[in-house]
Write a protein that holds these residues in place. Structure first.
Motif, PDB file in Angstrom:
ATOM      1  N   THR A  42       0.838  -1.194   0.000  1.00  0.00           N
ATOM      2  CA  THR A  42       0.000   0.000   0.000  1.00  0.00           C
ATOM      3  C   THR A  42       0.872   1.242   0.000  1.00  0.00           C
ATOM      4  O   THR A  42       1.642   1.461   0.913  1.00  0.00           O
ATOM      5  CB  THR A  42      -0.899   0.020   1.244  1.00  0.00           C
ATOM      6  N   VAL A  43       0.709   2.065  -1.031  1.00  0.00           N
ATOM      7  CA  VAL A  43       1.449   3.307  -1.121  1.00  0.00           C
ATOM      8  C   VAL A  43       0.611   4.455  -0.596  1.00  0.00           C
ATOM      9  O   VAL A  43       1.114   5.414  -0.062  1.00  0.00           O
ATOM     10  CB  VAL A  43       1.871   3.570  -2.583  1.00  0.00           C
ATOM     11  N   PHE A  44      -0.702   4.363  -0.719  1.00  0.00           N
ATOM     12  CA  PHE A  44      -1.585   5.451  -0.333  1.00  0.00           C
ATOM     13  C   PHE A  44      -2.583   4.976   0.706  1.00  0.00           C
ATOM     14  O   PHE A  44      -2.928   3.802   0.776  1.00  0.00           O
ATOM     15  CB  PHE A  44      -2.360   5.977  -1.550  1.00  0.00           C
ATOM     16  N   SER A  45      -3.059   5.917   1.484  1.00  0.00           N
ATOM     17  CA  SER A  45      -4.145   5.639   2.412  1.00  0.00           C
ATOM     18  C   SER A  45      -5.223   6.680   2.199  1.00  0.00           C
ATOM     19  O   SER A  45      -4.933   7.868   2.124  1.00  0.00           O
ATOM     20  CB  SER A  45      -3.630   5.703   3.856  1.00  0.00           C
ATOM     21  N   TRP A  46      -6.463   6.263   2.097  1.00  0.00           N
ATOM     22  CA  TRP A  46      -7.578   7.175   1.850  1.00  0.00           C
ATOM     23  C   TRP A  46      -8.702   6.855   2.801  1.00  0.00           C
ATOM     24  O   TRP A  46      -9.001   5.697   3.064  1.00  0.00           O
ATOM     25  CB  TRP A  46      -8.055   7.031   0.415  1.00  0.00           C
ATOM     26  N   ALA A  47      -9.308   7.890   3.353  1.00  0.00           N
ATOM     27  CA  ALA A  47     -10.434   7.667   4.251  1.00  0.00           C
ATOM     28  C   ALA A  47     -11.245   8.934   4.356  1.00  0.00           C
ATOM     29  O   ALA A  47     -10.687  10.022   4.427  1.00  0.00           O
ATOM     30  CB  ALA A  47      -9.948   7.252   5.641  1.00  0.00           C
ATOM     31  N   PRO A  48     -12.582   8.839   4.362  1.00  0.00           N
ATOM     32  CA  PRO A  48     -13.398  10.021   4.627  1.00  0.00           C
ATOM     33  C   PRO A  48     -13.338  10.352   6.106  1.00  0.00           C
ATOM     34  O   PRO A  48     -13.192   9.468   6.949  1.00  0.00           O
ATOM     35  CB  PRO A  48     -14.809   9.573   4.221  1.00  0.00           C
ATOM     36  N   ILE A  49     -13.443  11.621   6.452  1.00  0.00           N
ATOM     37  CA  ILE A  49     -13.441  12.022   7.848  1.00  0.00           C
ATOM     38  C   ILE A  49     -14.608  12.949   8.096  1.00  0.00           C
ATOM     39  O   ILE A  49     -15.145  13.568   7.186  1.00  0.00           O
ATOM     40  CB  ILE A  49     -12.126  12.731   8.228  1.00  0.00           C
ATOM     41  N   ALA A  50     -14.985  13.063   9.366  1.00  0.00           N
ATOM     42  CA  ALA A  50     -16.130  13.900   9.705  1.00  0.00           C
ATOM     43  C   ALA A  50     -15.804  15.370   9.557  1.00  0.00           C
ATOM     44  O   ALA A  50     -16.640  16.174   9.213  1.00  0.00           O
ATOM     45  CB  ALA A  50     -16.580  13.600  11.133  1.00  0.00           C
ATOM     46  N   SER A  51     -14.553  15.726   9.846  1.00  0.00           N
ATOM     47  CA  SER A  51     -14.158  17.129   9.781  1.00  0.00           C
ATOM     48  C   SER A  51     -12.827  17.243   9.078  1.00  0.00           C
ATOM     49  O   SER A  51     -11.916  16.467   9.326  1.00  0.00           O
ATOM     50  CB  SER A  51     -14.044  17.720  11.192  1.00  0.00           C
ATOM     51  N   ALA A  52     -12.690  18.238   8.207  1.00  0.00           N
ATOM     52  CA  ALA A  52     -11.430  18.432   7.490  1.00  0.00           C
ATOM     53  C   ALA A  52     -10.323  18.890   8.407  1.00  0.00           C
ATOM     54  O   ALA A  52      -9.162  18.844   8.052  1.00  0.00           O
ATOM     55  CB  ALA A  52     -11.621  19.454   6.370  1.00  0.00           C
ATOM     56  N   ASP A  53     -10.659  19.359   9.610  1.00  0.00           N
ATOM     57  CA  ASP A  53      -9.640  19.833  10.538  1.00  0.00           C
ATOM     58  C   ASP A  53      -9.042  18.706  11.373  1.00  0.00           C
ATOM     59  O   ASP A  53      -8.084  18.906  12.098  1.00  0.00           O
ATOM     60  CB  ASP A  53     -10.238  20.881  11.486  1.00  0.00           C
ATOM     61  N   ASN A  54      -9.613  17.517  11.302  1.00  0.00           N
ATOM     62  CA  ASN A  54      -9.145  16.405  12.124  1.00  0.00           C
ATOM     63  C   ASN A  54      -7.962  15.732  11.455  1.00  0.00           C
ATOM     64  O   ASN A  54      -8.056  14.630  10.943  1.00  0.00           O
ATOM     65  CB  ASN A  54     -10.296  15.414  12.329  1.00  0.00           C
ATOM     66  N   SER A  64       0.786   3.874   5.518  1.00  0.00           N
ATOM     67  CA  SER A  64       1.681   2.787   5.149  1.00  0.00           C
ATOM     68  C   SER A  64       3.118   3.168   5.456  1.00  0.00           C
ATOM     69  O   SER A  64       3.443   4.316   5.677  1.00  0.00           O
ATOM     70  CB  SER A  64       1.534   2.483   3.662  1.00  0.00           C
ATOM     71  N   THR A  65       4.012   2.205   5.446  1.00  0.00           N
ATOM     72  CA  THR A  65       5.418   2.458   5.777  1.00  0.00           C
ATOM     73  C   THR A  65       6.334   1.908   4.697  1.00  0.00           C
ATOM     74  O   THR A  65       7.421   1.428   4.983  1.00  0.00           O
ATOM     75  CB  THR A  65       5.769   1.814   7.124  1.00  0.00           C
ATOM     76  N   VAL A  66       5.890   1.946   3.444  1.00  0.00           N
ATOM     77  CA  VAL A  66       6.729   1.454   2.361  1.00  0.00           C
ATOM     78  C   VAL A  66       7.846   2.435   2.093  1.00  0.00           C
ATOM     79  O   VAL A  66       7.779   3.599   2.463  1.00  0.00           O
ATOM     80  CB  VAL A  66       5.899   1.245   1.080  1.00  0.00           C
ATOM     81  N   GLY A  67       8.908   1.986   1.434  1.00  0.00           N
ATOM     82  CA  GLY A  67      10.087   2.809   1.228  1.00  0.00           C
ATOM     83  C   GLY A  67       9.893   3.857   0.150  1.00  0.00           C
ATOM     84  O   GLY A  67       8.980   3.780  -0.670  1.00  0.00           O
ATOM     85  N   GLN A  68      10.802   4.850   0.147  1.00  0.00           N
ATOM     86  CA  GLN A  68      10.718   5.941  -0.808  1.00  0.00           C
ATOM     87  C   GLN A  68      10.907   5.450  -2.242  1.00  0.00           C
ATOM     88  O   GLN A  68      10.546   6.132  -3.189  1.00  0.00           O
ATOM     89  CB  GLN A  68      11.777   6.996  -0.465  1.00  0.00           C
ATOM     90  N   GLN A  69      11.484   4.239  -2.435  1.00  0.00           N
ATOM     91  CA  GLN A  69      11.688   3.731  -3.786  1.00  0.00           C
ATOM     92  C   GLN A  69      10.373   3.361  -4.462  1.00  0.00           C
ATOM     93  O   GLN A  69      10.337   3.101  -5.657  1.00  0.00           O
ATOM     94  CB  GLN A  69      12.612   2.507  -3.770  1.00  0.00           C
ATOM     95  N   ASN A  70       9.270   3.326  -3.724  1.00  0.00           N
ATOM     96  CA  ASN A  70       7.976   3.015  -4.313  1.00  0.00           C
ATOM     97  C   ASN A  70       7.495   4.191  -5.140  1.00  0.00           C
ATOM     98  O   ASN A  70       7.197   5.258  -4.609  1.00  0.00           O
ATOM     99  CB  ASN A  70       6.953   2.699  -3.216  1.00  0.00           C
ATOM    100  N   ILE A  71       7.443   3.997  -6.444  1.00  0.00           N
ATOM    101  CA  ILE A  71       6.986   5.030  -7.364  1.00  0.00           C
ATOM    102  C   ILE A  71       5.792   4.481  -8.129  1.00  0.00           C
ATOM    103  O   ILE A  71       5.878   3.425  -8.754  1.00  0.00           O
ATOM    104  CB  ILE A  71       8.098   5.451  -8.337  1.00  0.00           C
ATOM    105  N   THR A  72       4.685   5.181  -8.055  1.00  0.00           N
ATOM    106  CA  THR A  72       3.459   4.762  -8.716  1.00  0.00           C
ATOM    107  C   THR A  72       3.060   5.809  -9.738  1.00  0.00           C
ATOM    108  O   THR A  72       3.124   7.003  -9.458  1.00  0.00           O
ATOM    109  CB  THR A  72       2.325   4.589  -7.691  1.00  0.00           C
ATOM    110  N   MET A  73       2.655   5.370 -10.924  1.00  0.00           N
ATOM    111  CA  MET A  73       2.203   6.298 -11.955  1.00  0.00           C
ATOM    112  C   MET A  73       0.702   6.167 -12.128  1.00  0.00           C
ATOM    113  O   MET A  73       0.163   5.062 -12.144  1.00  0.00           O
ATOM    114  CB  MET A  73       2.905   6.027 -13.284  1.00  0.00           C
TER     115      MET A  73
END
Length: 361
Positions: free
Chosen positions: A23-35, A46-55
């Protein structure tokens, strides 16, 4: 607002999760944009390395309360970025790279959308347009924004701390947009909105304003070039730090009252009590530039009051400086000497009167 055709954010993330094992990205809806704090929890990031490049080819569209986190990875986006609503894009040690062949793509933020960059994140410079509209904002901490950015309307904001910014164009906001840059470096700032530059170095500052009064405050900062030829109703103010150390016979004096007076009109500008280290720090204006020209306002008088003792010193601020004010031993010696003389005189007078009284007897 017509959105550019492309994948919705959740569809993009679902596709990425399906395509890549890690997993390179994490996405989630939240109740407030300030949270924002919950967005960076280990469960979501995720904690994958910087060598992970996704196009990704196609437009990336974030809206409503969408949140996209790019952590320890690089996203090569061959398409436009369009954000609106309360959506947030977070780069945490991440890179957003505009990867294109023939087209020139734009990143545009509308409404209350926000980009957060932190921990050595970077947005590369190949974007055609990077524009903030409405109440959109970008917060940058210990990161690098290589692309010039435009603050277009209303209340768009840019805040940078310990970072580098290439170029900022702030216009069309009528002074309502806000720029805050602290302990950072920047290439060129073209400003027509209220701005505060603190402990930073700017290659070039151009202040242009013909709409409403604005203030550009340059605090303990330096620049190579300042252009105020089209200043209009704008005012540029240069501030420096004045640190006052109050001591007595080499020992710092706590809780001494330090007052700063303007020599121009003898008015009280600021007042503080000294810390346990005997210091009080002030942020004082030294130069003001307006359509009427330059005015030097950096001449001040320091007055220190402690236990009915007052000492004053004059200073001229051309840069941040430290000033030591002594509740001096000399003054204490003089006071002690005066008291001693008075006591001696009283004793002498008493002895004379006593001697005369005995002679009469």
């Amino acid at each position: 607002m017509n959105r550019i055709n492309g994948l919705r954010a959740h569809a993009l993330i679902a596709l990425l999760l399906f395509t890549f094992a890690s997993t390179v990205f994490s996405w989630a809806p939240i109740a407030s944009a300030d949270n924002e704090s919950s967005l960076l929890s280990p469960q979501e990031a995720s904690t994958v390395g910087q060598q992970n490049i996704t196009m990704h080819t196609g437009d990336l569209v974030l809206g409503n309360n969408d949140v996209l986190l790019i952590k320890d990875a690089q996203l090569n986006l061959k398409g436009n970025l369009v954000m609106s609503g309360n959506s947030i894009l977070i780069l945490d040690n991440g890179v957003l790279y505009p990867d294109f062949e023939k087209g020139q793509y734009s990143y545009k933020l509308y409404e209350n959308s926000k980009i957060v960059m932190q921990n050595n994140s970077k947005i590369e410079s190949l974007i055609f347009d990077f524009i903030l509209y409405d109440n959109a904002g970008i917060n940058i901490t210990e990161s690098n924004l290589a692309k010039s950015i435009i603050l277009e309307r209303v209340n768009a904001t840019l805040q940078a701390v310990n970072s580098h910014i290439s170029t900022v164009d702030a216009y069309g906001g009528g002074g309502t947009s806000q720029i805050r840059i602290t302990n950072s470096t920047a290439g060129q700032l073209r400003l027509s909105c209220n701005s505060r530059l603190v402990d930073s170095h700017i290659d070039s500052i151009v202040v242009t304003n013909n709409i409403s009064p604005i203030y550009v405050d340059v605090i303990n900062s330096t620049y190579d070039q300042l252009d105020t030829s089209n200043l209009g109703q704008g005012i540029v103010r240069t501030y420096w730090y004045l640190t006052v150390l109050v001591e007595s016979q080499g020992t710092p004096v706590q809780d001494a009252v330090v007052q700063i007076y303007s020599q121009a009109n003898n008015s009280l500008v600021a007042e503080q009590t000294t810390s346990s280290e005997g210091t009080a720090q002030f942020e004082l204006p030294a130069l003001e530039i307006s359509e009427h020209g330059e005015t030097q306002i950096g001449e001040y008088t320091i007055r220190v009051n402690q236990n009915q003792t007052q000492v004053q010193e004059n200073v001229t601020l051309n840069a941040s400086m430290e000033k030591t004010v002594s509740l001096s031993a000399d003054l204490q010696i003089i006071i002690f000497a005066v008291i001693a003389v008075i006591v001696i005189l009283v004793v002498v007078v008493f002895l004379i009167l006593l001697f005369r009284k005995k002679r009469k007897q």
